[in-house]
Scaffold this active site. Structure first.
Site, mmCIF file in Angstrom:
data_model
loop_
_atom_site.group_PDB
_atom_site.id
_atom_site.type_symbol
_atom_site.label_atom_id
_atom_site.label_comp_id
_atom_site.label_asym_id
_atom_site.label_seq_id
_atom_site.Cartn_x
_atom_site.Cartn_y
_atom_site.Cartn_z
ATOM 1 C CG HIS A 86 -0.316 0.048 2.532
ATOM 2 N ND1 HIS A 86 0.503 -0.955 3.015
ATOM 3 C CD2 HIS A 86 -0.360 0.992 3.518
ATOM 4 C CE1 HIS A 86 0.929 -0.648 4.223
ATOM 5 N NE2 HIS A 86 0.432 0.530 4.552
ATOM 6 C CG HIS A 88 0.116 4.128 5.289
ATOM 7 N ND1 HIS A 88 -0.567 3.210 6.067
ATOM 8 C CD2 HIS A 88 -0.595 5.284 5.373
ATOM 9 C CE1 HIS A 88 -1.638 3.789 6.589
ATOM 10 N NE2 HIS A 88 -1.675 5.042 6.185
ATOM 11 C CG ASP A 90 4.931 2.918 7.372
ATOM 12 O OD1 ASP A 90 3.981 3.417 6.745
ATOM 13 O OD2 ASP A 90 4.817 1.907 8.094
ATOM 14 C CG HIS A 91 4.493 0.049 3.998
ATOM 15 N ND1 HIS A 91 4.528 -1.322 4.156
ATOM 16 C CD2 HIS A 91 3.918 0.536 5.132
ATOM 17 C CE1 HIS A 91 3.993 -1.651 5.319
ATOM 18 N NE2 HIS A 91 3.614 -0.538 5.921
ATOM 19 C CG ASP A 199 0.853 -2.020 7.350
ATOM 20 O OD1 ASP A 199 1.781 -2.847 7.432
ATOM 21 O OD2 ASP A 199 0.980 -0.821 7.657
ATOM 22 C CG HIS A 267 4.468 -3.129 9.830
ATOM 23 N ND1 HIS A 267 3.638 -2.591 10.791
ATOM 24 C CD2 HIS A 267 4.614 -2.159 8.895
ATOM 25 C CE1 HIS A 267 3.288 -1.366 10.456
ATOM 26 N NE2 HIS A 267 3.877 -1.072 9.291
#
Length: 310
Positions: A86, A88, A90-91, A199, A267
Site C-alpha cells: 500500500h 503509506h 513508511d512502506h 498491513d 512490521h
C-alpha cells in the site's frame, strides 16, 4: 522471548547470518526492515527481499531498505521487481533511494514497480520531484544511462500479477481499515511458498490466500505496549491506529487456521513488545519467530531460519 519462540519448533534453526543465495529450487526470504514509521535504529522501515531461483523480488521499500541490500552485498542491479502492499509513507519512503542510488551504482534499466492503484501516479510525481538530479546526472555531468533513471510503475488488481521463470506472485486484498486498497502477496516457486500480509487487521481473505503456505509473515500491533509508547497522538488517534492492525491474539488465530510451517512477525508495533509471544500463545501453539532486521529464512524441504549476528 527467543527461548519461548523455539518451543514447538518443527523447523531447523541456524545461528549464522548468511547472504549466500538460496539453493536453485528453494525460496529465500530476508527481512530487511521489520519496523514501522518510528525512525529507530533497531528496526528499519518495512521491506522484505524474496529470492526465488535467480530472481530477487523486493516487497515494500521502507526507510533503510537500500542500506540493508548494500549491507548484504546484493547489487542494486539484481533487483528484478518492487511490489508495494500500500502507499503509506513508511512502506514507500525508501523508493527514491533505491531508484536513484541504484542508478548511480550501475543500474541501466528501469526500476519496475507493481502496486495498488495510485502507484503509477506516485512514481510519475517522484520522477518530477527529482527531475533536476536526473537531468544533471543523465544529460550534463556523469551521463548515466537514461533508461536507469526511469520508474516503470503499474497499478494492479488482485490476482496473479507476476509470472516469470516459474516464479508466481499473487496479490490479494487485505483489510487495513480506511486505507484502500491494501494488498498482501503470495510468492510461489518450485512447490514452495511464502505469504506476506502487508498491513492489515484480522483478514479472512488473507487466511484463504495463505492456506497451504510454508511461511506466513504477518504484521502485529500490541495495544497495551502501544498505549504506553509516547508518540504525541491523542487517545482517539491511537484507537484508530490499533483498529487498522492485528493484535498478537488475533494473529495467533490467523496462524492457527493457516497452519504454516513457520509463522513470523514483522512490521512490529511498537518496536519492542516484551509480551508479544505470550500473547500469541493464547491462540496459537505452532512454530513462531519474532522477526529481526536481516533475519533470513530458507524455504525448501525444510524451513531454516538464520538469525543475524549469531
Amino acid at each position: 522471548m527467543r527461548s519461548l519462540t523455539r518451543t514447538f519448533f518443527l523447523v531447523a534453526i541456524s545461528t549464522v547470518l548468511s547472504s549466500a543465495p538460496a539453493p536453485a529450487q528453494s525460496l529465500k526470504v530476508t527481512l530487511l526492515g521489520t519496523g514501522n514509521p518510528r525512525p529507530v535504529m533497531s528496526r528499519f522501515g518495512p521491506s522484505i527481499l524474496v529470492e526465488a531461483g535467480n530472481q530477487k523480488l523486493l516487497f515494500d521499500c521502507g526507510r533503510g531498505a537500500t542500506q540493508r541490500l548494500y549491507q548484504l552485498n546484493i547489487p542494486f542491479t539484481a533487483i528484478d521487481a518492487l511490489f508495494l502492499t500500500h502507499l503509506h509513507s513508511d512502506h514507500t519512503v525508501g523508493i527514491p533511494d533505491l531508484w536513484l542510488t541504484g542508478w548511480i551504482m550501475d543500474r541501466s534499466v528501469p526500476l519496475r514497480i507493481w502496486g495498488p492503484p495510485g502507484t503509477k501516479h506516485m512514481a510519475s510525481h517522484l520522477q518530477q520531484a527529482y527531475a533536476f538530479d536526473v537531468h544533471i546526472r543523465r544529460d550534463v555531468d556523469e551521463r548515466f544511462p537514461a533508461a536507469g533513471a526511469v520508474l516503470q510503475a503499474q497499478d494492479v488488481k488482485p490476482g496473479v500479477i507476476y509470472a516469470n521463470q516459474g516464479v508466481k506472485v499473487t496479490a490479494f486484498a487485505v483489510d487495513h481499515g480506511p486505507v484502500k486498497p491494501a494488498y498482501g502477496y503470495r510468492v510461489d516457486f518450485a512447490g514452495h511458498s511464502v505469504v506476506l500480509s502487508g498491513d492489515t487487521r484480522y483478514s479472512e481473505n488473507l487466511i484463504r490466500a495463505a492456506m497451504g503456505t510454508d511461511v506466513l509473515i504477518h504484521e502485529v500491533l500490541d495495544p497495551a505496549a502501544y498505549s504506553d509508547t509516547p508518540n504525541g497522538l491523542s487517545a482517539q488517534q491511537r484507537q484508530k491506529i490499533v483498529a487498522h492492525h492485528t493484535t498478537p491474539e488475533q494473529a495467533g488465530q490467523v496462524f492457527t487456521q493457516v497452519k504454516p510451517k513457520l509463522a513470523v512477525y514483522s512490521h512490529i508495533v511498537p518496536p519492542d513488545v516484551p509480551d508479544i509471544v505470550s500473547h500469541t500463545r493464547k491462540t496459537y501453539s505452532g512454530p513462531l519467530e519474532v522477526g529481526e532486521d536481516l533475519m533470513s529464512i530458507e524455504i525448501g524441504d525444510s524451513v531454516v531460519v538464520h538469525h543475524p549476528g549469531r
